[in-house]
Design an enzyme around this catalytic site. Structure first.
Site, PDB file in Angstrom:
ATOM      1  N   ASP A 154       1.423  -0.895   0.301  1.00 24.35           N
ATOM      2  CA  ASP A 154       0.015  -0.230  -0.115  1.00 24.35           C
ATOM      3  C   ASP A 154       0.840   1.378   0.245  1.00 24.35           C
ATOM      4  O   ASP A 154       1.951   1.018   0.425  1.00 24.35           O
ATOM      5  CB  ASP A 154      -1.037   0.596   1.163  1.00 24.35           C
ATOM      6  N   LYS A 155       0.383   2.564  -0.408  1.00 22.34           N
ATOM      7  CA  LYS A 155       0.772   3.763  -0.578  1.00 22.34           C
ATOM      8  C   LYS A 155       2.083   4.015   0.785  1.00 22.34           C
ATOM      9  O   LYS A 155       2.855   4.670   0.783  1.00 22.34           O
ATOM     10  CB  LYS A 155       0.012   4.397  -1.446  1.00 22.34           C
TER      11      LYS A 155
END
Length: 444
Positions: A154-155
């Site tokens: 995930d970012k």
């Protein structure tokens, strides 16, 4: 790969190790990009495309050492000039190249392992202009093919990210992840203190409706099976805990959804934990989820086992809470539990649904409501009702039967439903023997 001697000659190519296991149409896209898919399909239909002498289709997979027979190249038509050769343009600045190479914490002939910082997306999107996939051109060096992503983070999640340098390595690593032989260890700070120090979360996960797939939720009806093991490393009173997370499935946002579902959201994860996912006392509001360790089998038979250093905000939070990183690394990485059968997954989903229904019944009773279908109890503090309760038709036990009453009939002199009091001797509805005339009333 031997180039053809003439344009009208049949060409033969030997499949290299990097192309082992790929589809034939992808082989053409990689080595003969000017050959269209329609032309490859026509060659296959007419029997001109062959692998080791046998007819082949575009969807067939090729293996190392096989010989691909390609028909002579077609000369471009005067009315239709040849397509211009596609050239990949790399516009990375010197700063971007240095940044991409500074993330590398492991490198060999088959793979890179990056320590991805929080805030950097793995792949591009509608509003994402800077991501890891864009920076992979800086890591090609003298290799023939561009490095490839094997999995994603995930970012806002930091840590170890595996990159394959060849197509053969990408296929081998992807197989390790799909077969669950690759092991990933995450560290997280969570709000609260789990009562079970070593537990397994088995809750199915699906997309939350109305979010366009951007948010996930626990969905015991249509969700995909998901399993997460957690182990408590250390605790800070009852308000925070440092946990190790090991996902045994690869669902989107799995760790974040699971920890929020059991009541211990990851610190900084406002998307799933809401306002309760943040701590005071100098603890950063950034996401505290880090891919600490990655262990995966190497295509050459060895094993990659790498640890990624914590980002600054995570390391600072551990120091603030009095934790030491050596405590987390001291936990052994065992083989984990065996995979669950479909029957076990269904049984867990049914048990979870039953517990949810039980909790909802308890909430209704706490609000003063009865079982489903009952009317809610009157509110306290209101005026008592002065309306008299309607008389019941049932006679009290031992009461004398009224004179003239018939089974199922109305009592003489009582009102019909919605009408005036019925006079004595009036005709009552009953079975008719024929015609439209009602039965004559009885005299008294």
């Amino acid at each position: 790969m031997t180039p053809p001697k003439a344009q009208d000659a049949v060409r033969q190519f030997t499949v290299k190790p990097d192309d082992d296991g790929i589809r034939l149409d992808r082989w053409f896209k990689r080595h003969l990009p000017d050959t269209s898919f329609n032309l490859v399909s026509r060659w296959a239909r007419t029997g001109q495309l062959r692998v080791d002498g046998a007819r082949a289709k575009p969807g067939d997979h090729v293996s190392e050492g096989q010989v691909i027979r390609v028909p002579p190249a077609e000369a471009p038509s005067p009315d239709k000039p040849a397509r211009p050769k596609r050239v990949r343009v790399v516009n990375l600045s010197a700063e971007q190249i240095d940044f991409a190479r500074s993330m590398v914490i492991h490198q060999d002939d088959a793979a890179f392992v990056l320590n991805k910082p929080p805030g950097l997306a793995t792949q591009g999107g509608t509003k994402t202009t800077e991501h890891v996939d864009e920076l992979l051109d800086a890591l090609q060096y003298d290799m023939e093919s561009r490095p490839k992503l094997v999995h994603r983070l995930d970012k806002d999640t930091s840590g170890a990210l595996l990159i394959a340098r060849t197509a053969r390595a990408a296929a081998a690593f992807s197989k390790s992840f799909s077969s669950r032989t690759a092991r990933k260890v995450y560290w997280a700070l969570v709000v609260g203190m789990p009562s079970i120090e070593d537990g397994m979360i088995e809750l199915p996960i699906g997309k939350q409706p109305g979010t366009g797939g951007e948010k996930m939720q626990v969905d015991e009806k249509e969700g995909s099976p998901a399993r997460t093991r957690y182990r408590v490393i250390a605790r800070a009173g009852n308000h925070a805990a440092w946990v190790e997370l090991q996902p045994f499935t690869g669902r989107t946002h799995q760790l974040r959804v699971h920890m929020a579902a059991i009541g211990f959201p990851i610190v900084g994860d406002g998307k799933y934990g809401g306002p309760e996912a943040f701590l005071t006392g100098g603890i950063s509001r950034k996401m505290h989820l880090h891919a600490r360790r990655l262990r995966v089998d190497h295509p050459d038979g060895d094993r990659i086992d790498v640890r990624a250093a914590l980002p600054h905000h995570f390391a600072e939070s551990l120091r603030t809470l009095g934790f030491e990183e050596a405590e987390g690394d001291a936990l052994p990485l065992d083989d984990g539990p065996p995979p669950m059968t479909k029957e076990q997954l269904k049984a867990n989903a049914r048990a979870h649904a039953k517990s949810v229904r039980k909790e909802r019944r308890g909430e209704r009773r706490g609000r003063g409501e009865g079982p489903i279908g009952d009317k809610p109890a009157p509110r306290s503090g209101g005026k008592p009702s002065t309306r008299k309760a309607p008389a019941t038709a049932a006679a009290k036990p031992g009461a004398r039967k009224p004179v003239g009453a018939k089974p199922g009939g109305a009592r003489p002199g009582t009102a019909k439903p919605g009408g005036k009091p019925a006079p004595r001797g009036a005709a009552r509805p009953g079975p008719r023997t024929g015609g439209d005339k009602p039965r004559a009333p009885r005299g008294r």
